[in-house]
Design a protein around this motif. Structure first.
Motif, mmCIF file in Angstrom:
data_model
loop_
_atom_site.group_PDB
_atom_site.id
_atom_site.type_symbol
_atom_site.label_atom_id
_atom_site.label_comp_id
_atom_site.label_asym_id
_atom_site.label_seq_id
_atom_site.Cartn_x
_atom_site.Cartn_y
_atom_site.Cartn_z
ATOM 1 N N PHE A 171 45.307 11.039 58.829
ATOM 2 C CA PHE A 171 46.658 11.617 58.839
ATOM 3 C C PHE A 171 47.507 10.904 57.775
ATOM 4 O O PHE A 171 47.566 9.674 57.704
ATOM 5 N N ARG A 172 48.192 11.706 56.954
ATOM 6 C CA ARG A 172 48.998 11.159 55.867
ATOM 7 C C ARG A 172 50.169 12.072 55.556
ATOM 8 O O ARG A 172 50.215 13.224 56.012
ATOM 9 N N LEU A 173 51.085 11.570 54.765
ATOM 10 C CA LEU A 173 52.299 12.292 54.428
ATOM 11 C C LEU A 173 52.361 12.497 52.925
ATOM 12 O O LEU A 173 52.306 11.529 52.159
ATOM 13 N N LEU A 174 52.479 13.760 52.527
ATOM 14 C CA LEU A 174 52.631 14.093 51.107
ATOM 15 C C LEU A 174 54.122 14.174 50.777
ATOM 16 O O LEU A 174 54.887 14.812 51.493
ATOM 17 N N THR A 175 54.508 13.550 49.679
ATOM 18 C CA THR A 175 55.876 13.627 49.168
ATOM 19 C C THR A 175 55.879 14.476 47.920
ATOM 20 O O THR A 175 55.160 14.172 46.954
ATOM 21 N N VAL A 176 56.659 15.549 47.912
ATOM 22 C CA VAL A 176 56.726 16.466 46.780
ATOM 23 C C VAL A 176 58.100 16.336 46.139
ATOM 24 O O VAL A 176 59.128 16.544 46.785
ATOM 25 N N ASP A 177 58.128 15.988 44.867
ATOM 26 C CA ASP A 177 59.373 15.778 44.128
ATOM 27 C C ASP A 177 59.627 16.923 43.147
ATOM 28 O O ASP A 177 58.693 17.516 42.614
ATOM 29 N N PRO A 178 60.921 17.196 42.887
ATOM 30 C CA PRO A 178 61.234 18.205 41.866
ATOM 31 C C PRO A 178 61.022 17.671 40.450
ATOM 32 O O PRO A 178 60.946 16.481 40.240
#
Length: 354
Positions: free
Chosen positions: A347-354
């Motif tokens: 389980f992990r968290l993806l961070t999406v930046d503009p």
């Protein structure tokens, strides 16, 4: 009189020229507006076992809330560390979560336990549990009426309650199984009726269904829903691989666009005028309306298979998507459809930046 007629004619010609230039400028903007360039900027490993469902983000504390089996995981994304866990009754699968920032509280939908757990946004302490009488899935907060709404898909009901006092206020009978919902801040709550391909509009005060609209546009199994309150647009994600955009005033279909498969969440960024639709096939479709009023897919972000839900930080325009590695397909159960197994500790968290 002749002079006045010539003056009026000149003014009309000048206005027409101005409008023509403005139209050309708008068309030029529509043709040259740069495409968004969102990308996966970071991956944070969290680990543990079990799946997840809805997310919520608190801009005041920078806390990201992720519902999981047995409770809610809280991540401090600014400090990049865990902020704690909000426990639910043992064995309960937490589905929905909503934040009432003006009341300083949040609340959940606790699945088969038939409750909503109310907690403090300041210190994450559990304040009370509300007996809803039905198994809730999605929950939302309506700031206009200051009421919480829980949606029981098995019983075709919306349950209204006061999250501050813990009082259960009433039920709304729906013509089918509700999925996700959205409030417009003016006293209306909209909810997808997933098995009927339509939307119901509820008066948050009287608890009456005021309108029902067929979605159309090739939409089947409407699941996530978001609203642009400024322009009065409803964004409806359909498991058939379609995004439908409807008027929040009369339900008319404004657009139908292709998206990925297995959509489960939509967020709308009001300052960027962009909608983001996350899909289980590992994509996020970015939708915008151009100067001519037409809706378009401005970008498709590649994420990871299974990253079907997301949350938005409106101050940074950053997106967060949880995901785990997928194993073999599991058989269908009474509570859940057939789905891939979740590989433990991935389980992990993806961070999406503009």
């Amino acid at each position: 009189m002749k002079y006045q007629a010539k003056l009026r004619a000149g003014l009309k010609a000048g206005l027409a020229a101005t409008l023509s230039v403005a139209a050309m400028s708008s068309a030029s903007w529509a043709a040259t507006a740069p495409a968004p360039s969102y990308h996966v900027a970071a991956t944070t490993k969290i680990g543990g076992e079990g799946g997840w469902d809805y997310l919520a983000y608190d801009t005041n504390t920078h806390h990201l809330f992720v519902t999981r089996v047995g409770g809610v995981l809280v991540e401090d994304v600014a400090a990049q560390k865990s902020a704690g866990t909000i426990p639910a009754i043992a064995g309960t699968r937490v589905h929905g979560i909503a934040l009432a920032s003006d009341l300083g509280i949040g609340f959940t939908g606790d699945g088969k336990d038939n409750t909503s757990t109310v907690f403090s946004l300041k210190d994450l302490k559990v304040l009370r549990q509300i007996d809803l009488g039905h198994a809730p899935d999605a929950v939302i907060y309506d700031p206009h009426s200051k009421r919480g709404f829980a949606f029981a898909g098995d019983d075709n009901l919306a349950v209204a309650f006061d999250p501050h006092s813990g009082k259960r206020l009433g039920e709304v009978a729906l013509d089918g199984s509700p999925e996700y919902a959205a409030a417009d801040g003016a006293g209306n709550v909209y909810v997808n009726i997933s098995d009927k391909q339509k939307i119901a509009r509820i008066d948050a005060q009287t608890l009456k269904v005021t309108s029902e609209w067929a979605i159309g546009g090739g939409c089947e199994d409407p699941t996530p829903l978001a609203i642009d309150t400024k322009h009065r647009h409803l964004y409806v994600g359909c498991r058939s691989g379609v995004l439908a955009v409807l008027s929040a005033d009369d339900g008319s279909l404004l657009a139908s666009l292709p998206i990925g498969k297995g959509t489960d969440a939509i967020v709308f960024d009001p300052s960027a005028d962009l909608a983001f639709i996350s899909c289980g096939d590992g994509t996020v479709s970015v939708v915008r309306q151009d100067a001519a009023g037409k809706f378009e897919i401005a970008q498709v972000i590649k994420t990871a298979p299974g990253a079907r839900t997301l949350a938005l930080d409106p101050s940074t325009h950053r997106l967060y998507l949880p995901v785990s590695d997928q194993g073999p397909m599991l058989p269908k159960t009474e509570e859940l459809p057939s789905r891939p197994a979740i590989v433990p500790e991935t389980f992990r968290l993806l961070t999406v930046d503009p």
